[in-house]
Write an enzyme that holds these catalytic residues in place. Structure first.
Site, mmCIF file in Angstrom:
data_model
loop_
_atom_site.group_PDB
_atom_site.id
_atom_site.type_symbol
_atom_site.label_atom_id
_atom_site.label_comp_id
_atom_site.label_asym_id
_atom_site.label_seq_id
_atom_site.Cartn_x
_atom_site.Cartn_y
_atom_site.Cartn_z
ATOM 1 N N ARG A 118 -4.120 15.128 37.722
ATOM 2 C CA ARG A 118 -3.282 14.061 38.319
ATOM 3 C C ARG A 118 -4.005 13.255 39.396
ATOM 4 O O ARG A 118 -3.381 12.650 40.258
ATOM 5 C CB ARG A 118 -1.978 14.639 38.893
ATOM 6 C CG ARG A 118 -1.130 15.310 37.856
ATOM 7 C CD ARG A 118 0.319 15.378 38.276
ATOM 8 N NE ARG A 118 1.107 15.997 37.245
ATOM 9 C CZ ARG A 118 1.300 17.311 37.155
ATOM 10 N NH1 ARG A 118 0.796 18.112 38.065
ATOM 11 N NH2 ARG A 118 2.006 17.801 36.177
ATOM 12 N N LYS A 140 -8.263 -1.141 39.090
ATOM 13 C CA LYS A 140 -7.770 -0.985 37.711
ATOM 14 C C LYS A 140 -8.701 -0.079 36.912
ATOM 15 O O LYS A 140 -9.924 -0.132 37.091
ATOM 16 C CB LYS A 140 -7.707 -2.340 37.004
ATOM 17 C CG LYS A 140 -6.512 -3.181 37.376
ATOM 18 C CD LYS A 140 -6.495 -4.423 36.500
ATOM 19 C CE LYS A 140 -5.308 -5.318 36.805
ATOM 20 N NZ LYS A 140 -5.365 -6.562 35.999
ATOM 21 N N GLU A 182 -16.990 -14.786 34.478
ATOM 22 C CA GLU A 182 -15.883 -14.279 35.310
ATOM 23 C C GLU A 182 -15.885 -14.955 36.685
ATOM 24 O O GLU A 182 -14.834 -15.186 37.271
ATOM 25 C CB GLU A 182 -15.973 -12.756 35.480
ATOM 26 C CG GLU A 182 -15.705 -11.969 34.198
ATOM 27 C CD GLU A 182 -14.248 -11.981 33.729
ATOM 28 O OE1 GLU A 182 -13.351 -12.439 34.457
ATOM 29 O OE2 GLU A 182 -14.017 -11.543 32.588
ATOM 30 N N LYS A 222 -11.846 -11.979 45.374
ATOM 31 C CA LYS A 222 -11.039 -11.044 44.573
ATOM 32 C C LYS A 222 -10.290 -10.075 45.481
ATOM 33 O O LYS A 222 -9.116 -9.764 45.243
ATOM 34 C CB LYS A 222 -11.899 -10.298 43.545
ATOM 35 C CG LYS A 222 -11.017 -9.352 42.736
ATOM 36 C CD LYS A 222 -11.428 -9.034 41.352
ATOM 37 C CE LYS A 222 -10.386 -8.100 40.733
ATOM 38 N NZ LYS A 222 -10.815 -7.455 39.523
ATOM 39 N N GLU A 232 -0.335 -6.678 40.567
ATOM 40 C CA GLU A 232 -0.281 -7.807 39.618
ATOM 41 C C GLU A 232 1.142 -8.246 39.285
ATOM 42 O O GLU A 232 1.545 -8.332 38.125
ATOM 43 C CB GLU A 232 -1.054 -7.458 38.328
ATOM 44 C CG GLU A 232 -1.438 -8.716 37.551
ATOM 45 C CD GLU A 232 -2.313 -8.433 36.337
ATOM 46 O OE1 GLU A 232 -3.391 -7.860 36.518
ATOM 47 O OE2 GLU A 232 -1.887 -8.797 35.230
ATOM 48 N N ARG A 236 -2.106 -12.059 41.374
ATOM 49 C CA ARG A 236 -3.264 -11.429 40.718
ATOM 50 C C ARG A 236 -3.413 -11.892 39.264
ATOM 51 O O ARG A 236 -4.487 -11.805 38.682
ATOM 52 C CB ARG A 236 -3.159 -9.898 40.814
ATOM 53 C CG ARG A 236 -4.421 -9.202 40.344
ATOM 54 C CD ARG A 236 -4.456 -7.732 40.701
ATOM 55 N NE ARG A 236 -5.648 -7.124 40.149
ATOM 56 C CZ ARG A 236 -6.089 -5.921 40.459
ATOM 57 N NH1 ARG A 236 -5.425 -5.172 41.329
ATOM 58 N NH2 ARG A 236 -7.185 -5.435 39.904
ATOM 59 N N ASN A 240 -6.302 -13.678 35.095
ATOM 60 C CA ASN A 240 -6.208 -13.672 33.621
ATOM 61 C C ASN A 240 -6.541 -15.028 33.009
ATOM 62 O O ASN A 240 -6.445 -15.197 31.787
ATOM 63 C CB ASN A 240 -4.787 -13.267 33.186
ATOM 64 C CG ASN A 240 -4.487 -11.835 33.576
ATOM 65 O OD1 ASN A 240 -5.395 -11.015 33.694
ATOM 66 N ND2 ASN A 240 -3.217 -11.536 33.799
ATOM 67 N N HIS A 243 -8.170 -15.219 29.653
ATOM 68 C CA HIS A 243 -8.180 -13.898 29.036
ATOM 69 C C HIS A 243 -7.158 -13.734 27.911
ATOM 70 O O HIS A 243 -7.271 -12.806 27.120
ATOM 71 C CB HIS A 243 -7.966 -12.805 30.093
ATOM 72 C CG HIS A 243 -9.215 -12.539 30.881
ATOM 73 N ND1 HIS A 243 -9.846 -13.524 31.615
ATOM 74 C CD2 HIS A 243 -9.970 -11.421 31.037
ATOM 75 C CE1 HIS A 243 -10.919 -13.013 32.202
ATOM 76 N NE2 HIS A 243 -11.024 -11.739 31.864
ATOM 77 N N HIS A 247 -9.334 -12.380 25.073
ATOM 78 C CA HIS A 247 -9.284 -10.982 24.613
ATOM 79 C C HIS A 247 -9.045 -10.906 23.106
ATOM 80 O O HIS A 247 -9.637 -10.072 22.420
ATOM 81 C CB HIS A 247 -8.180 -10.219 25.353
ATOM 82 C CG HIS A 247 -8.661 -9.620 26.642
ATOM 83 N ND1 HIS A 247 -7.822 -9.037 27.544
ATOM 84 C CD2 HIS A 247 -9.915 -9.505 27.168
ATOM 85 C CE1 HIS A 247 -8.527 -8.585 28.586
ATOM 86 N NE2 HIS A 247 -9.797 -8.871 28.377
ATOM 87 N N HIS A 257 -17.844 -10.231 25.819
ATOM 88 C CA HIS A 257 -16.690 -10.522 26.673
ATOM 89 C C HIS A 257 -16.835 -11.911 27.302
ATOM 90 O O HIS A 257 -15.909 -12.711 27.300
ATOM 91 C CB HIS A 257 -16.578 -9.442 27.756
ATOM 92 C CG HIS A 257 -15.390 -9.609 28.650
ATOM 93 N ND1 HIS A 257 -14.096 -9.405 28.208
ATOM 94 C CD2 HIS A 257 -15.290 -9.981 29.957
ATOM 95 C CE1 HIS A 257 -13.257 -9.634 29.206
ATOM 96 N NE2 HIS A 257 -13.956 -9.988 30.281
HETATM 97 N N1 GLY Z 1 -9.878 -7.944 35.999
HETATM 98 C C1 GLY Z 1 -8.646 -8.480 36.410
HETATM 99 C C2 GLY Z 1 -8.025 -7.771 37.553
HETATM 100 O O1 GLY Z 1 -8.661 -6.965 38.186
HETATM 101 O O2 GLY Z 1 -6.874 -7.972 37.842
#
Ligand code: GLY
Length: 356
Positions: A118, A140, A182, A222, A232, A236, A240, A243, A247, A257
């Site tokens: 956990r 993430k 990016e 960021k 998000e 945030r 995207n 994306h 994607h 990518h």
């Molecule tokens: N890669 C997008 C984010 O970290 O929200």
């Protein structure tokens, strides 16, 4: 060396992120491992081969899992292999797991660390431009599953992130380009000043010139976004940009990518031109910056229908609406639901625009 701090609420966590050249040893002091019962590391096998000397003290006394390089290994099979390796090495709740590699390694290792018992502590040492400015920043973690990118994942803020420029010196150009896409995404949708500064320098950046400042600026922005919207829920989502289509295109064509997100941004720009107030001049300015990284796309391998089917399975799709991040001018974004007919038109317009 620059330091930024990413903050998460509930439970309150703060992650220091260090950016600079040859800073690895400074950021990982010898006594750091002392508070853990054991230290294990997942290292991209190419990075392990190229940087063995640099990593020798970081990995001294550390059990190492050499992870195969490439997006195709970001799978549940590899995740379970990592979890079994942690078990067979008797990792416990007080073990530390270090990830050294690009976005695939930091994402999958972060996910393994978030589920093992956990949750155990992680340190991320991203070694690609994409990893340093995006994947390793913001907590993430993820793997791909059944052809959907990052569909299984969690938020698991690391204890520390070290972005050492030294690793970028051995990167092939295609990998630098993946990261640059990016950066352009972030600047074009969120910070007009950085967009103006860096879009004029893309040719040099591709050759590796000025990457240290680029990484620090991208990480600063960021972190600002993540600190304002860690889960998000709104802001945030600006990350995207490009994306949604990107994607889907990446999965269907096995394109890199960066190239896929570049194409996704071109489509989003077209949609912005058609459905927001993005001026022709701003459309072309952002579009040219993207084309100066990737000029060619093989769009004959997909149809708007197959892309749309894939897009509908994206985790950004809620209910029947496909929500797109669009831009109304450099540095300013808006979110807008898009229909298939609107997407189809933008897709064909985009192909015509970049092939002109
Ligand atoms: N890669 C997008 C984010 O970290 O929200």
């Amino acid at each position: 060396m620059k330091k930024f701090v990413c903050r998460f609420p509930q439970p309150a966590t703060s992650t220091p992120i260090y950016c600079g050249s040859d800073i690895l040893h400074q950021c990982l002091p010898a006594d750091l491992y002392g508070k853990y019962s054991s230290v294990l590391a997942v290292v991209d096998e190419t990075v392990y081969r190229l940087h063995r000397l640099l990593l020798s003290s970081t990995l001294s006394g550390v059990r190492v899992y050499r992870f195969p390089s490439g997006e195709r290994y970001k799978t549940h099979r590899q995740l379970f292999a990592l979890l079994e390796w942690l078990m067979s090495n008797q990792a416990d709740r007080r073990s530390l797991l270090i990830a050294i590699g690009g976005g695939v390694v930091t994402d999958i290792t972060g996910l393994a660390a978030s589920c093992y018992m956990r949750g155990i502590d992680t340190i991320l040492i991203p070694t690609t431009l994409l990893g340093q400015i995006d994947a390793a920043i913001g907590g993430k973690t993820a793997i791909n599953y059944k052809g959907i990118k990052n569909i299984i994942g969690s938020f698991h803020p690391p204890r520390l992130v070290v972005c050492d420029q030294h690793f970028l010196e051995t990167l092939p150009r295609r990998s630098i380009k993946d990261g640059l896409v990016e950066a352009v995404k972030l600047f074009a949708a969120y910070d007009a000043e950085s967009f103006a500064r860096y879009s004029a320098r893309i040719a040099g950046l591709i050759k590796g010139e000025g990457l240290e400042t680029l990484v620090a600026d991208a990480v600063r922005l960021k972190v600002e976004i993540v600190n304002r919207d860690p889960w998000e829920q709104g802001l945030r989502r600006v990350l995207n940009f490009g994306h949604t289509t990107g994607h889907a295109y990446e999965t269907l064509t096995c394109s890199s990518h960066g190239r896929a997100i570049a194409l996704g941004m071109l489509v989003a720009l077209r949609l912005s031109r058609l459905h927001l107030d993005l001026s022709a001049a701003d459309h072309d300015k952002i579009g040219e910056a993207i084309l100066s990284i990737y000029r060619r796309y093989n769009t004959n391998r997909v149809t708007p229908q197959t892309l749309w089917q894939k897009i509908k399975h994206d985790k950004k799709c809620v209910g029947r609406e496909i929500s797109y991040i669009l831009v109304d001018k450099p540095g300013s974004y808006r979110e807008k639901p898009i229909t298939y007919q609107q997407f189809k038109r933008a897709w064909y317009d985009t192909r015509e625009w970049y092939s002109r």
